[in-house]
Design a protein around this motif. Structure first.
Motif, PDB file in Angstrom:
ATOM      1  N   MET A 183       0.846  -1.196   0.000  1.00 40.61           N
ATOM      2  CA  MET A 183       0.000   0.000   0.000  1.00 40.61           C
ATOM      3  C   MET A 183       0.880   1.245   0.000  1.00 40.61           C
ATOM      4  O   MET A 183       1.854   1.328   0.733  1.00 40.61           O
ATOM      5  CB  MET A 183      -0.900   0.018   1.240  1.00 40.61           C
ATOM      6  N   GLU A 184       0.579   2.201  -0.863  1.00 38.96           N
ATOM      7  CA  GLU A 184       1.293   3.463  -0.922  1.00 38.96           C
ATOM      8  C   GLU A 184       0.515   4.510  -0.137  1.00 38.96           C
ATOM      9  O   GLU A 184      -0.710   4.523  -0.130  1.00 38.96           O
ATOM     10  CB  GLU A 184       1.463   3.917  -2.381  1.00 38.96           C
ATOM     11  N   GLY A 185       1.243   5.398   0.485  1.00 37.28           N
ATOM     12  CA  GLY A 185       0.577   6.458   1.226  1.00 37.28           C
ATOM     13  C   GLY A 185       1.579   7.322   1.953  1.00 37.28           C
ATOM     14  O   GLY A 185       2.782   7.045   1.951  1.00 37.28           O
ATOM     15  N   ASP A 186       1.110   8.377   2.573  1.00 36.78           N
ATOM     16  CA  ASP A 186       1.942   9.287   3.346  1.00 36.78           C
ATOM     17  C   ASP A 186       1.752   9.027   4.832  1.00 36.78           C
ATOM     18  O   ASP A 186       0.654   8.683   5.285  1.00 36.78           O
ATOM     19  CB  ASP A 186       1.588  10.744   3.037  1.00 36.78           C
ATOM     20  N   THR A 187       2.823   9.219   5.570  1.00 35.92           N
ATOM     21  CA  THR A 187       2.783   9.085   7.025  1.00 35.92           C
ATOM     22  C   THR A 187       2.854  10.472   7.643  1.00 35.92           C
ATOM     23  O   THR A 187       3.780  11.237   7.344  1.00 35.92           O
ATOM     24  CB  THR A 187       3.953   8.223   7.528  1.00 35.92           C
ATOM     25  N   TYR A 188       1.895  10.798   8.494  1.00 38.36           N
ATOM     26  CA  TYR A 188       1.841  12.100   9.151  1.00 38.36           C
ATOM     27  C   TYR A 188       2.078  11.935  10.650  1.00 38.36           C
ATOM     28  O   TYR A 188       1.752  10.902  11.230  1.00 38.36           O
ATOM     29  CB  TYR A 188       0.481  12.765   8.941  1.00 38.36           C
ATOM     30  N   SER A 189       2.631  12.966  11.252  1.00 38.33           N
ATOM     31  CA  SER A 189       2.874  12.928  12.690  1.00 38.33           C
ATOM     32  C   SER A 189       2.459  14.245  13.330  1.00 38.33           C
ATOM     33  O   SER A 189       2.772  15.327  12.819  1.00 38.33           O
ATOM     34  CB  SER A 189       4.360  12.664  12.967  1.00 38.33           C
ATOM     35  N   LEU A 190       1.742  14.146  14.425  1.00 35.82           N
ATOM     36  CA  LEU A 190       1.332  15.301  15.214  1.00 35.82           C
ATOM     37  C   LEU A 190       1.704  15.044  16.665  1.00 35.82           C
ATOM     38  O   LEU A 190       1.833  13.902  17.096  1.00 35.82           O
ATOM     39  CB  LEU A 190      -0.173  15.548  15.096  1.00 35.82           C
ATOM     40  N   ALA A 191       1.892  16.096  17.429  1.00 40.45           N
ATOM     41  CA  ALA A 191       2.254  15.949  18.839  1.00 40.45           C
ATOM     42  C   ALA A 191       1.374  16.843  19.699  1.00 40.45           C
ATOM     43  O   ALA A 191       0.864  17.871  19.244  1.00 40.45           O
ATOM     44  CB  ALA A 191       3.728  16.305  19.046  1.00 40.45           C
ATOM     45  N   TRP A 192       1.176  16.438  20.940  1.00 37.04           N
ATOM     46  CA  TRP A 192       0.417  17.261  21.876  1.00 37.04           C
ATOM     47  C   TRP A 192       0.947  17.023  23.289  1.00 37.04           C
ATOM     48  O   TRP A 192       1.608  16.022  23.563  1.00 37.04           O
ATOM     49  CB  TRP A 192      -1.079  16.940  21.796  1.00 37.04           C
ATOM     50  N   LYS A 193       0.637  17.956  24.157  1.00 36.53           N
ATOM     51  CA  LYS A 193       1.001  17.847  25.565  1.00 36.53           C
ATOM     52  C   LYS A 193      -0.239  17.436  26.346  1.00 36.53           C
ATOM     53  O   LYS A 193      -1.268  18.119  26.312  1.00 36.53           O
ATOM     54  CB  LYS A 193       1.538  19.179  26.095  1.00 36.53           C
ATOM     55  N   ALA A 194      -0.146  16.316  27.016  1.00 38.04           N
ATOM     56  CA  ALA A 194      -1.304  15.789  27.734  1.00 38.04           C
ATOM     57  C   ALA A 194      -1.697  16.705  28.895  1.00 38.04           C
ATOM     58  O   ALA A 194      -0.845  17.195  29.632  1.00 38.04           O
ATOM     59  CB  ALA A 194      -0.993  14.390  28.260  1.00 38.04           C
TER      60      ALA A 194
END
Length: 225
Positions: free
Chosen positions: A1-12
């Motif tokens: 499968m082809e696709g893009d990987t995204y990453s987000l971050a947050w402070k709990a």
């Protein structure tokens, strides 16, 4: 499968967090939509300073989870979109809405920077490694590095074999905070896949005081094998 990987971050802010994925329905055909797969949540540990390197997370060892089945890099938001970076210690900048890819860039629109503690008028040495991702990207690449009032252009000719070379820059601090910045000067696409953009990989970023350098080591602002 082809696709893009995204990453987000947050402070709990609590012991429990709800994570929601929403399709805004911007596609032309209402019957079509994106495929979501391989979701991972990773805790980012606090960064620690070391005596032999003023740069935090200089090897990018602390960052988003990397899925083994994908080799197209990880798209991370710039500081204009998200104040909390999934790449701790680093400031990701982008002059266009596209997200920069972790560890390599797609043109001057993207940059990565970090502010380090320095002593005014003291000399320091910045070293870093550039190379390719062993992903069949061929051709000339270049990374421009800036520190205080100094700059260096580090060129690299990729054969797509996962090779690398190092570059160095000696600079004099002008304040108690010094910003080091890296730009990808230009980029290109794969020979047999014009839709796949190629750019240099950055790794092993280090800054030490000039006094820590061996007296037998000559540091000059250019690339060397």
């Amino acid at each position: 499968m082809e696709g893009d990987t995204y990453s987000l971050a947050w402070k709990a802010t609590s012991k429990a967090v709800r994570v929601t994925f929403h399709n805004p329905g911007v596609q032309e055909d209402p019957s079509c939509g994106p495929l979501l797969d391989a979701v991972a949540i990773k805790e980012l540990p606090p960064l620690k300073s070391t005596i032999d390197n003023l740069v935090k997370n200089g090897g990018f060892e602390v960052g988003p989870h990397v899925f083994k089945n994908f080799s197209t890099g990880i798209l991370i938001p710039s500081k204009q979109q998200d104040l909390i970076s999934p790449l701790p210690g680093w400031i990701v900048e982008s002059l266009k809405p596209d997200l920069p890819r972790l560890r390599w860039w797609q043109g001057r629109e993207s940059a990565i920077a970090q502010v380090i503690r320095t002593v005014p008028n003291k000399f320091y040495v910045l070293t870093f490694t550039i190379g390719d991702a062993k992903n069949a990207c061929h051709g000339s690449m270049m990374v421009e590095a800036f520190a205080a009032k100094e700059t260096v252009k580090a060129g690299y000719v990729s054969q797509g074999k996962g090779e690398s070379k190092t570059a160095s820059l000696r600079f004099q601090a002008i304040s108690d905070r010094t910003r080091i910045t890296f730009y990808s000067a230009y980029y290109h696409s794969k020979i047999h896949d014009y839709g796949h953009m190629c750019g240099p990989i950055l790794d092993d970023v280090r800054v030490i005081s000039n006094s820590q350098m061996s007296s037998s080591l000559m540091v000059t602002p250019y690339c060397h094998e």
